[in-house]
Motif scaffolding. Structure first.
Motif, PDB file in Angstrom:
ATOM      1  N   UNK A  27      14.151 -56.880 -13.460  1.00 47.92           N
ATOM      2  CA  UNK A  27      16.000 -57.246 -13.010  1.00 47.92           C
ATOM      3  C   UNK A  27      16.175 -58.769 -13.641  1.00 47.92           C
ATOM      4  N   UNK A  28      15.304 -59.192 -14.052  1.00 54.14           N
ATOM      5  CA  UNK A  28      16.081 -60.750 -15.274  1.00 54.14           C
ATOM      6  C   UNK A  28      17.398 -60.891 -15.653  1.00 54.14           C
ATOM      7  N   UNK A  29      17.850 -59.150 -16.320  1.00 55.60           N
ATOM      8  CA  UNK A  29      18.857 -59.338 -16.866  1.00 55.60           C
ATOM      9  C   UNK A  29      20.258 -59.041 -15.287  1.00 55.60           C
ATOM     10  N   UNK A  30      19.818 -58.720 -13.936  1.00 63.24           N
ATOM     11  CA  UNK A  30      21.069 -58.665 -13.270  1.00 63.24           C
ATOM     12  C   UNK A  30      21.706 -59.594 -12.952  1.00 63.24           C
ATOM     13  N   UNK A  31      23.260 -59.777 -12.450  1.00 64.68           N
ATOM     14  CA  UNK A  31      24.043 -61.251 -12.118  1.00 64.68           C
ATOM     15  C   UNK A  31      23.314 -61.241 -11.017  1.00 64.68           C
ATOM     16  N   UNK A  32      23.323 -61.251 -10.113  1.00 70.21           N
ATOM     17  CA  UNK A  32      22.316 -61.278  -8.408  1.00 70.21           C
ATOM     18  C   UNK A  32      21.636 -62.035  -8.639  1.00 70.21           C
ATOM     19  N   UNK A  33      21.381 -63.138  -7.835  1.00 66.94           N
ATOM     20  CA  UNK A  33      19.722 -63.941  -7.919  1.00 66.94           C
ATOM     21  C   UNK A  33      19.296 -63.423  -6.864  1.00 66.94           C
ATOM     22  N   UNK A  34      18.226 -63.111  -7.712  1.00 64.49           N
ATOM     23  CA  UNK A  34      16.936 -62.883  -6.700  1.00 64.49           C
ATOM     24  C   UNK A  34      15.948 -63.893  -6.339  1.00 64.49           C
TER      25      UNK A  34
END
Length: 661
Positions: free
Chosen positions: A201-208
């Motif tokens: 999930x490194x690529x998604x725009x939502x901060x994790x």
């Protein structure tokens, strides 16, 4: 909790959960990717709705998903502040699988665990993947814009039912708590969680973000010495001080601070430079947007500036989804406008024959309040559709030229879909036609590997047309008597046996100046190929002329004409159609679609060199002559159509003639 009730799962969910829990999984950690992807979708939906209703943010516009573990309780929790769900939405989304065709799909699954696992991967398990590692899942959620007492509680052990109730919830969004099974302790380790999220999930725009708890060393408090003078803070009597017992230090209570550590880059993949994006990131992003467990076959990342500014990120899947041919199958690209998510499955940007393409387009030109009606009508959308269609076709063309093995893999999965193109997209017919693949008499294989460029390169010097035959199966096409002359002359014929082929060929007229010609239709080029002008042939035709008249009289208007042909070597008779009339396969298409097809009027062609034809021509007994002619006609119809109106009559006639012989 209020309004608490226990409900049974939809039957399809029960079966899916059973397979999920009891099947073998080679990669359990995908559950975390699926849950984070759902949180990302929830954030995207809130951003879009907040364009017209900014009050939905309620002072909390920084969207994120947070992950925390509790080792004592053995729980893993993911919470987001996205769109959230109402009571009815929880039932719809977590109690059912809202995909038509699901029941039939699940019914097709066998008991083989490896097969089940593979098919579930194609299906895309989303939220239900939590049960891979959890024996109980608890959800607390509240929809944006709803009051704090409209929260919803949902809980299930992944068996036959679930509990749902109304609860108070202060913040909007969804919190999912996984009660981990025995043996899944690795998902209680922060390092493991970080590595899985970075991987998927490194690529998604939502901060994790992940919860970090830090223990603060307790401060030591010492009691004030009573021998110290309050006024001058000096020692009154050292000896007295030595004799006085000192109280021990008093420790403060242990403190624990909680911080949230960012894990992923949280920058949209398509906005980053192509050179800095690794292949693995592309593969994981594809899985994120498609819910496919396989890597993509090929992809294209393209940034366009000029009359229109947009970025596209397009992927070709490696494997067809199970519901590709379902009429209600959802497809299309994700649409972003100025990096704001607008809609899933925007069908307007690609033609239907490219519906297997996954990806997104981010436009700077479309208005943020874009509607489906606007998408259908705007010139910007039409231009984007044209450009993206050409981009996908170029991806496939490059793949075919650079990696024929991979392209063949694509064709096996999506060739039938691509064959819809010639009828749907006249503007790109040339580039699309080069992508078609066929079986042919050049190879002893039913594999569709022959391109039209391959065929054209093998055409004989005197050949001016591309010959093909359509049939119900490869075997029927390959064994057709229509091919006898072509095999004798060494002329290649394309063998088309997919149901869509006849319809496709009706929209293909030529390829690079060479016209297409069905070998089952009358054409002057076939006569030329058969050399139907030799003295021997003319003599044979003259000798059999009376026989032809007798056959015409016998069959009457059941046939359009009766002729002699020199195209056959081992077969006594065939039927053909005129080039301007509907053929057999097209008539079958009409019938399969529930439409009444025009009656196909055949031309019966007899082989003057065949011994049976010669013998029948000399038969004076009209009754026996009629039996033989009917047999020739029925044989030809059976070869052409694959069926007869009265097969029993055909068998009786054949047996009768065998006995008389």
């Amino acid at each position: 909790m209020k309004n608490q009730e226990t409900r049974g799962f939809q039957s399809e969910v029960k079966q899916l959960l059973h397979l999920m829990i009891h099947s073998l999984y080679s990669n359990k950690e995908i559950f975390l990717r699926e849950l984070i992807s759902n949180a990302s979708d929830a954030a995207d939906k809130l951003r879009f709705r907040a364009l017209s209703m900014p009050e939905l943010y309620a002072g909390d516009a920084v969207l994120r998903v947070r992950v925390s573990v509790d080792k004592e309780k053995r729980t893993l929790t993911l919470s987001d502040n996205g769109i959230g769900m109402s009571y009815d939405e929880v039932i719809d989304n977590l109690g059912t699988i809202a995909k038509s065709g699901t029941k039939n799909f699940l019914a097709s699954l066998g008991s083989d665990q490896a097969k089940d696992s593979q098919l579930i991967g194609q299906f895309g398990v989303g939220f239900y993947s939590a049960f891979i590692v959890a024996d109980k899942v608890t959800v607390r959620t509240r929809a944006a814009g709803e009051p704090t007492d409209a929260g919803v509680f949902w809980e299930s052990a992944g068996e036959g039912d679930y509990t749902i109730a109304t609860i108070p919830k202060e913040d909007r969004g969804t919190e999912i708590t996984l009660h981990l099974r025995e043996g899944e302790d690795e998902y209680l380790d922060n390092w493991k969680i970080r590595s899985v999220i970075k991987k998927y999930s490194d690529h998604i725009e939502l901060p994790v973000e992940i919860e970090n708890k830090t223990k603060v060393e307790p401060a030591v408090e010492t009691k004030k010495d009573e021998n110290v003078d309050a006024d001058n803070e000096s020692v009154v009597d050292a000896e007295a001080s030595d004799d006085t017992a000192q109280d021990p230090p008093v420790p403060n209570e242990t403190e624990e601070t909680v911080t949230w550590e960012p894990i992923n880059k949280a920058k949209a993949l398509w906005l980053r430079s192509k050179s800095e994006i690794k292949d693995e990131e592309h593969k994981e992003f594809y899985k994120h947007i498609s819910h496919d467990f396989n890597d993509p076959l090929v992809w294209s990342h393209n940034r366009v500036e000029g009359k229109q500014d947009y970025t596209s990120l397009l992927y070709i899947p490696k494997q067809a989804p199970w519901d590709l041919w379902n009429r209600e199958h959802k497809h299309g690209l994700k649409l972003y406008v100025q990096r704001v998510f607008i809609m899933d499955e925007a069908e307007q940007f690609l033609p239907n024959y490219l519906r297997f393409t996954r990806g997104l387009v981010d436009s700077n030109d479309l208005p943020l309040n874009v509607s489906r009606e606007l998408l259908q009508d705007t010139k910007i959308t039409q231009n984007l559709r044209s450009a993206l269609t050409k981009r996908v076709l170029k991806m496939l063309t490059d793949l075919a030229e650079k990696d024929s093995e991979k392209y063949q893999q694509f064709w096996q999965q999506f060739g039938l879909v691509l064959k819809e193109g010639p009828a749907e997209d006249h503007a790109n017919k040339e580039s699309m036609t080069k992508l078609l693949r066929f079986a042919s008499t050049h190879n002893d294989s039913s594999e569709q590997t022959i391109s039209l460029e391959d065929y054209k390169g093998r055409m004989t010097a005197e050949q001016d047309k591309i010959y093909f035959i359509t049939a119900d199966s490869y075997t029927a096409a390959n064994s057709s008597p229509h091919l006898e002359l072509f095999r004798k002359k060494g002329v290649e014929v394309l063998l088309l046996s997919d149901r869509i082929d006849e319809w496709m060929m009706s929209h293909l007229t030529e390829f690079e100046g060479k016209a297409f010609q069905s070998v089952s239709q009358v054409d002057d080029s076939l006569k030329k190929l058969a050399d139907e002008e030799t003295p021997e042939q003319q003599a044979a035709e003259k000798a059999l002329a009376p026989c032809i008249e007798r056959v015409k009289t016998l069959l009457g208007d059941r046939v359009k004409d009766v002729r002699l042909t020199h195209r056959l070597t081992g077969t006594p008779a065939i039927v053909t159609t005129d080039s301007n009339e509907m053929g057999t396969q097209m008539a079958k298409l009409f019938t399969a679609a529930g439409q009444k097809a025009p009656e196909v009027k055949y031309i019966l062609e007899l082989n003057p060199e065949h011994e049976l034809v010669k013998r029948v021509a000399k038969t004076e007994d009209e009754s026996q002559f009629a039996e033989w002619v009917e047999l020739f006609f029925e044989q030809a119809l059976l070869t052409e159509r694959g069926t007869l109106d009265n097969p029993s009559q055909f068998m009786n006639r054949m047996n009768k003639l065998l006995l008389s012989a």
